[in-house]
Design a protein around this motif. Structure first.
Motif, mmCIF file in Angstrom:
data_model
loop_
_atom_site.group_PDB
_atom_site.id
_atom_site.type_symbol
_atom_site.label_atom_id
_atom_site.label_comp_id
_atom_site.label_asym_id
_atom_site.label_seq_id
_atom_site.Cartn_x
_atom_site.Cartn_y
_atom_site.Cartn_z
ATOM 1 N N ARG A 52 51.327 38.446 30.392
ATOM 2 C CA ARG A 52 51.702 38.921 28.885
ATOM 3 C C ARG A 52 51.576 37.965 27.935
ATOM 4 O O ARG A 52 51.554 38.333 26.793
ATOM 5 C CB ARG A 52 53.295 39.409 29.388
ATOM 6 C CG ARG A 52 53.148 40.886 30.116
ATOM 7 C CD ARG A 52 54.622 41.287 30.072
ATOM 8 N NE ARG A 52 55.599 40.383 30.734
ATOM 9 C CZ ARG A 52 55.988 40.546 32.127
ATOM 10 N NH1 ARG A 52 55.285 40.877 32.816
ATOM 11 N NH2 ARG A 52 56.862 39.476 32.675
ATOM 12 N N LEU A 53 51.795 36.745 28.210
ATOM 13 C CA LEU A 53 51.704 35.551 27.241
ATOM 14 C C LEU A 53 50.302 35.232 26.947
ATOM 15 O O LEU A 53 50.122 34.473 25.932
ATOM 16 C CB LEU A 53 52.457 34.222 27.707
ATOM 17 C CG LEU A 53 53.917 34.430 27.676
ATOM 18 C CD1 LEU A 53 54.339 32.995 28.360
ATOM 19 C CD2 LEU A 53 54.522 34.466 26.468
ATOM 20 N N GLY A 54 49.180 35.940 27.538
ATOM 21 C CA GLY A 54 47.997 35.848 27.195
ATOM 22 C C GLY A 54 47.229 34.877 27.895
ATOM 23 O O GLY A 54 46.165 34.209 27.593
ATOM 24 N N ALA A 55 47.656 34.703 29.301
ATOM 25 C CA ALA A 55 46.891 33.657 30.121
ATOM 26 C C ALA A 55 45.477 34.474 30.355
ATOM 27 O O ALA A 55 45.778 35.705 31.243
ATOM 28 C CB ALA A 55 47.718 33.369 31.324
ATOM 29 N N THR A 56 44.584 34.004 30.012
ATOM 30 C CA THR A 56 43.277 34.785 30.290
ATOM 31 C C THR A 56 42.544 34.339 31.572
ATOM 32 O O THR A 56 41.650 34.930 31.950
ATOM 33 C CB THR A 56 42.294 34.480 29.300
ATOM 34 O OG1 THR A 56 42.083 33.080 28.974
ATOM 35 C CG2 THR A 56 42.840 34.979 27.969
ATOM 36 N N THR A 57 42.911 33.279 32.152
ATOM 37 C CA THR A 57 42.382 32.997 33.432
ATOM 38 C C THR A 57 43.602 32.531 34.345
ATOM 39 O O THR A 57 44.730 31.979 34.168
ATOM 40 C CB THR A 57 41.425 31.490 33.224
ATOM 41 O OG1 THR A 57 40.421 31.795 32.194
ATOM 42 C CG2 THR A 57 41.073 31.045 34.224
ATOM 43 N N VAL A 58 43.486 33.331 35.521
ATOM 44 C CA VAL A 58 44.430 32.969 36.559
ATOM 45 C C VAL A 58 43.504 32.379 37.658
ATOM 46 O O VAL A 58 42.619 32.731 38.107
ATOM 47 C CB VAL A 58 45.374 34.260 37.214
ATOM 48 C CG1 VAL A 58 46.004 34.115 38.295
ATOM 49 C CG2 VAL A 58 45.947 34.938 35.900
ATOM 50 N N VAL A 59 44.438 31.258 38.233
ATOM 51 C CA VAL A 59 43.624 30.367 39.361
ATOM 52 C C VAL A 59 44.414 30.061 40.611
ATOM 53 O O VAL A 59 45.661 29.843 40.078
ATOM 54 C CB VAL A 59 43.095 28.986 38.671
ATOM 55 C CG1 VAL A 59 42.703 28.050 39.827
ATOM 56 C CG2 VAL A 59 42.038 29.079 37.811
ATOM 57 N N ASP A 60 43.942 30.707 41.667
ATOM 58 C CA ASP A 60 44.725 30.159 43.023
ATOM 59 C C ASP A 60 44.966 28.884 43.296
ATOM 60 O O ASP A 60 43.962 28.012 43.523
ATOM 61 C CB ASP A 60 43.930 30.853 44.201
ATOM 62 C CG ASP A 60 44.681 30.957 45.356
ATOM 63 O OD1 ASP A 60 45.512 30.138 45.540
ATOM 64 O OD2 ASP A 60 44.470 31.767 46.366
ATOM 65 N N GLY A 61 46.209 28.337 43.030
ATOM 66 C CA GLY A 61 46.804 26.889 43.052
ATOM 67 C C GLY A 61 46.598 26.553 44.528
ATOM 68 O O GLY A 61 46.838 25.172 44.944
ATOM 69 N N ARG A 62 46.423 27.271 45.524
ATOM 70 C CA ARG A 62 46.141 27.111 46.966
ATOM 71 C C ARG A 62 44.832 26.511 47.166
ATOM 72 O O ARG A 62 44.412 25.948 48.231
ATOM 73 C CB ARG A 62 46.609 28.108 47.803
ATOM 74 C CG ARG A 62 47.597 28.973 47.603
ATOM 75 C CD ARG A 62 47.973 29.966 48.596
ATOM 76 N NE ARG A 62 46.890 31.160 48.019
ATOM 77 C CZ ARG A 62 46.834 32.243 48.558
ATOM 78 N NH1 ARG A 62 47.348 32.388 49.517
ATOM 79 N NH2 ARG A 62 45.976 33.040 48.072
ATOM 80 N N ARG A 63 43.934 26.798 46.499
ATOM 81 C CA ARG A 63 42.580 26.122 46.490
ATOM 82 C C ARG A 63 42.445 24.620 46.510
ATOM 83 O O ARG A 63 43.494 24.301 45.942
ATOM 84 C CB ARG A 63 41.450 26.727 45.301
ATOM 85 C CG ARG A 63 41.354 28.365 45.433
ATOM 86 C CD ARG A 63 40.798 28.950 44.374
ATOM 87 N NE ARG A 63 39.514 28.293 43.901
ATOM 88 C CZ ARG A 63 38.899 28.600 42.826
ATOM 89 N NH1 ARG A 63 39.412 29.482 41.904
ATOM 90 N NH2 ARG A 63 37.766 27.999 42.502
ATOM 91 N N PRO A 64 41.273 23.974 47.136
ATOM 92 C CA PRO A 64 41.403 22.631 46.982
ATOM 93 C C PRO A 64 41.454 22.201 45.385
ATOM 94 O O PRO A 64 40.995 22.712 44.565
ATOM 95 C CB PRO A 64 40.061 22.274 47.633
ATOM 96 C CG PRO A 64 39.692 23.241 48.452
ATOM 97 C CD PRO A 64 40.498 24.511 47.821
ATOM 98 N N LEU A 65 42.046 20.920 45.258
ATOM 99 C CA LEU A 65 42.438 20.557 43.921
ATOM 100 C C LEU A 65 41.225 20.409 43.003
ATOM 101 O O LEU A 65 41.197 20.751 41.766
ATOM 102 C CB LEU A 65 43.134 19.131 44.059
ATOM 103 C CG LEU A 65 43.712 18.715 42.520
ATOM 104 C CD1 LEU A 65 44.656 19.634 42.010
ATOM 105 C CD2 LEU A 65 44.697 17.335 43.061
ATOM 106 N N SER A 66 40.079 20.090 43.495
ATOM 107 C CA SER A 66 38.853 19.748 42.914
ATOM 108 C C SER A 66 38.224 21.152 42.303
ATOM 109 O O SER A 66 37.695 21.254 41.377
ATOM 110 C CB SER A 66 37.692 18.980 43.603
ATOM 111 O OG SER A 66 37.392 19.752 44.876
#
Length: 175
Positions: A148-162
């Protein structure tokens, strides 16, 4: 150049990805550790210089973690010739969203969040039962709220940090 907001709930990996971006020689700031965020008394508007750790019962009802709009504006002006990654979140996110060219939201499930908050060594927020409950409560609708705030990209933070950092960098090149 773009000001990229890397945001999400407490414990999703914002500080870890910030450190990785810095190690890759990117201009990245950790809002919590680099002085952009602070506790504010919601009644008086005064910043809290020395907050209790852990917070006592009911403390989170009166005090909120907030981002300084003035400091983010100064950061944007200072770094006009390069991409800047601003890693952090606060309760007044809606009041500063317009300062960013791109918002990337990191998300994790409740189990991952609980494990990270209870085991992290970088800071103690989330270890106290009231803080943990607040973080888990906020996590329930975090992705929808950031969209709703305009986050255009959502990333799964469980993925490896790199991989998380690579996804953030890829999104920033699209701006």
């Amino acid at each position: 150049m773009p000001l990229v907001w890397v945001t999400g709930n407490a414990g999703v990996g914002k500080s870890a990805v910030c450190a990785l971006l810095k190690s890759r020689r990117k201009f990245a700031v950790d809002a919590d550790w680099d002085g952009f965020n602070h506790w504010v008394d919601r009644t008086t508007g005064q910043a809290v210089v020395d907050p209790p750790d852990p917070v006592p019962a009911g403390w989170l009802d009166r005090y909120g973690w907030q981002t300084s709009r003035t400091k983010v504006e100064a950061l944007a002006a200072k770094a006009s010739d390069k991409v800047v990654f601003f890693c952090g979140s606060a309760e007044n996110d809606a009041e500063v969203r317009d300062l960013f060219d791109l918002a990337v939201c990191l998300v994790v499930d409740d189990g991952t969040l609980r494990d990270r908050l209870l085991s992290r060594t970088s800071n103690s927020f989330g270890k106290h039962p009231e803080e943990l409950a607040a973080a888990l409560d906020a996590n329930e609708g975090a992705e929808a709220a950031y969209r709703r705030l305009g986050a255009t990209t959502v990333v799964d933070g469980r993925r490896p940090l790199s991989e998380v950092a690579d996804a953030i960098l890829a999104a920033s090149y699209e701006v």
